[in-house]
Design a protein around this motif. Sequence first.
Motif, PDB file in Angstrom:
ATOM      1  N   LEU A 102       0.830  -1.206   0.000  1.00  0.00           N
ATOM      2  CA  LEU A 102       0.000   0.000   0.000  1.00  0.00           C
ATOM      3  C   LEU A 102       0.865   1.257   0.000  1.00  0.00           C
ATOM      4  O   LEU A 102       0.586   2.206  -0.742  1.00  0.00           O
ATOM      5  N   SER A 103       1.913   1.257   0.799  1.00  0.00           N
ATOM      6  CA  SER A 103       2.822   2.405   0.833  1.00  0.00           C
ATOM      7  C   SER A 103       3.462   2.633  -0.534  1.00  0.00           C
ATOM      8  O   SER A 103       3.577   3.770  -1.000  1.00  0.00           O
ATOM      9  N   GLU A 104       3.872   1.554  -1.178  1.00  0.00           N
ATOM     10  CA  GLU A 104       4.463   1.648  -2.511  1.00  0.00           C
ATOM     11  C   GLU A 104       3.434   2.186  -3.521  1.00  0.00           C
ATOM     12  O   GLU A 104       3.749   3.030  -4.349  1.00  0.00           O
ATOM     13  N   ALA A 105       2.194   1.706  -3.414  1.00  0.00           N
ATOM     14  CA  ALA A 105       1.131   2.173  -4.311  1.00  0.00           C
ATOM     15  C   ALA A 105       0.897   3.669  -4.134  1.00  0.00           C
ATOM     16  O   ALA A 105       0.741   4.407  -5.112  1.00  0.00           O
ATOM     17  N   GLN A 106       0.876   4.122  -2.883  1.00  0.00           N
ATOM     18  CA  GLN A 106       0.650   5.540  -2.617  1.00  0.00           C
ATOM     19  C   GLN A 106       1.805   6.383  -3.154  1.00  0.00           C
ATOM     20  O   GLN A 106       1.582   7.444  -3.741  1.00  0.00           O
ATOM     21  N   LYS A 107       3.017   5.901  -2.974  1.00  0.00           N
ATOM     22  CA  LYS A 107       4.191   6.626  -3.468  1.00  0.00           C
ATOM     23  C   LYS A 107       4.155   6.732  -4.996  1.00  0.00           C
ATOM     24  O   LYS A 107       4.331   7.821  -5.556  1.00  0.00           O
ATOM     25  N   ILE A 108       3.901   5.635  -5.660  1.00  0.00           N
ATOM     26  CA  ILE A 108       3.850   5.642  -7.125  1.00  0.00           C
ATOM     27  C   ILE A 108       2.679   6.490  -7.608  1.00  0.00           C
ATOM     28  O   ILE A 108       2.811   7.257  -8.565  1.00  0.00           O
ATOM     29  N   GLY A 109       1.543   6.367  -6.944  1.00  0.00           N
ATOM     30  CA  GLY A 109       0.379   7.170  -7.312  1.00  0.00           C
ATOM     31  C   GLY A 109       0.665   8.661  -7.225  1.00  0.00           C
ATOM     32  O   GLY A 109       0.284   9.433  -8.109  1.00  0.00           O
ATOM     33  N   GLN A 110       1.341   9.069  -6.175  1.00  0.00           N
ATOM     34  CA  GLN A 110       1.702  10.489  -6.030  1.00  0.00           C
ATOM     35  C   GLN A 110       2.641  10.927  -7.143  1.00  0.00           C
ATOM     36  O   GLN A 110       2.481  12.017  -7.700  1.00  0.00           O
ATOM     37  N   GLU A 111       3.607  10.084  -7.474  1.00  0.00           N
ATOM     38  CA  GLU A 111       4.541  10.427  -8.545  1.00  0.00           C
ATOM     39  C   GLU A 111       3.822  10.569  -9.882  1.00  0.00           C
ATOM     40  O   GLU A 111       4.107  11.495 -10.654  1.00  0.00           O
ATOM     41  N   VAL A 112       2.887   9.662 -10.161  1.00  0.00           N
ATOM     42  CA  VAL A 112       2.123   9.713 -11.411  1.00  0.00           C
ATOM     43  C   VAL A 112       1.330  11.015 -11.480  1.00  0.00           C
ATOM     44  O   VAL A 112       1.342  11.721 -12.489  1.00  0.00           O
ATOM     45  N   PHE A 113       0.635  11.350 -10.391  1.00  0.00           N
ATOM     46  CA  PHE A 113      -0.162  12.577 -10.381  1.00  0.00           C
ATOM     47  C   PHE A 113       0.717  13.819 -10.463  1.00  0.00           C
ATOM     48  O   PHE A 113       0.375  14.789 -11.135  1.00  0.00           O
ATOM     49  N   MET A 114       1.837  13.805  -9.778  1.00  0.00           N
ATOM     50  CA  MET A 114       2.726  14.969  -9.806  1.00  0.00           C
ATOM     51  C   MET A 114       3.191  15.261 -11.227  1.00  0.00           C
ATOM     52  O   MET A 114       3.321  16.422 -11.614  1.00  0.00           O
ATOM     53  N   LYS A 115       3.428  14.218 -12.012  1.00  0.00           N
ATOM     54  CA  LYS A 115       3.825  14.414 -13.410  1.00  0.00           C
ATOM     55  C   LYS A 115       2.748  15.194 -14.167  1.00  0.00           C
ATOM     56  O   LYS A 115       3.050  16.058 -14.973  1.00  0.00           O
ATOM     57  N   HIS A 116       1.497  14.865 -13.928  1.00  0.00           N
ATOM     58  CA  HIS A 116       0.396  15.552 -14.611  1.00  0.00           C
ATOM     59  C   HIS A 116       0.261  17.004 -14.148  1.00  0.00           C
ATOM     60  O   HIS A 116       0.023  17.892 -14.947  1.00  0.00           O
ATOM     61  N   PHE A 117       0.404  17.216 -12.859  1.00  0.00           N
ATOM     62  CA  PHE A 117       0.132  18.535 -12.298  1.00  0.00           C
ATOM     63  C   PHE A 117       1.304  19.498 -12.384  1.00  0.00           C
ATOM     64  O   PHE A 117       1.127  20.691 -12.165  1.00  0.00           O
ATOM     65  N   GLU A 118       2.492  19.021 -12.720  1.00  0.00           N
ATOM     66  CA  GLU A 118       3.655  19.908 -12.742  1.00  0.00           C
ATOM     67  C   GLU A 118       3.553  20.984 -13.827  1.00  0.00           C
ATOM     68  O   GLU A 118       4.239  22.001 -13.729  1.00  0.00           O
ATOM     69  N   ILE A 119       2.670  20.798 -14.795  1.00  0.00           N
ATOM     70  CA  ILE A 119       2.525  21.812 -15.847  1.00  0.00           C
ATOM     71  C   ILE A 119       1.562  22.930 -15.443  1.00  0.00           C
ATOM     72  O   ILE A 119       1.460  23.932 -16.140  1.00  0.00           O
ATOM     73  N   LEU A 120       0.877  22.760 -14.310  1.00  0.00           N
ATOM     74  CA  LEU A 120      -0.091  23.766 -13.859  1.00  0.00           C
ATOM     75  C   LEU A 120       0.580  24.796 -12.952  1.00  0.00           C
ATOM     76  O   LEU A 120       1.466  24.458 -12.171  1.00  0.00           O
ATOM     77  N   SER A 121       0.094  26.015 -13.055  1.00  0.00           N
ATOM     78  CA  SER A 121       0.567  27.062 -12.140  1.00  0.00           C
ATOM     79  C   SER A 121      -0.094  26.859 -10.777  1.00  0.00           C
ATOM     80  O   SER A 121      -1.068  26.108 -10.651  1.00  0.00           O
TER      81      SER A 121
END
Length: 148
Positions: A102-121
């Motif tokens: 579960l911890s690994e899933a949460q870490k990977i999930g955050q990384e995936v989302f961060m990639k999407h959101f890094e283009i937003l101000s």
Amino acid sequence: MNKTNIFKLIRAIEQLNNDNIVRFTRAFPYPLGISQILVLSELRVEGPRKQVELAEPLGYTKGAMTSIATKLVDLGLAERLYNESDRRTIQLKITTAGINALSEAQKIGQEVFMKHFEILSEEEINQYLLIQEKLIKGIQDRKKDNRA
């Protein structure tokens, strides 16, 4: 309400979700889907639960919950606890391996989302957050109305 824009929005949400799932699945080393991860999360937060108690809040049927539980147990991510006084009462409990998964899933999930959101101000993220919170409140309000 402009139906064309609503359908464009639905399609955009689907594309974002599909990309998240593909990226997550490629990075996650366990053969699990979101259903199993949600069950692990529920077990970690709420502690051992009967399968029927897990199925309802997550929106799964009893049959689906049985399948999910069997997979988690087979992988050693959860275990079944039997009540000594009533062997028919069985609870599912997350294991240490399940907590790690579960911890690994949460870490990977955050990384995936961060990639999407890094283009937003910062302003766009705040606007998006307000919209999401409003949508979630609408969902919660409708659930309350349906229970009343």
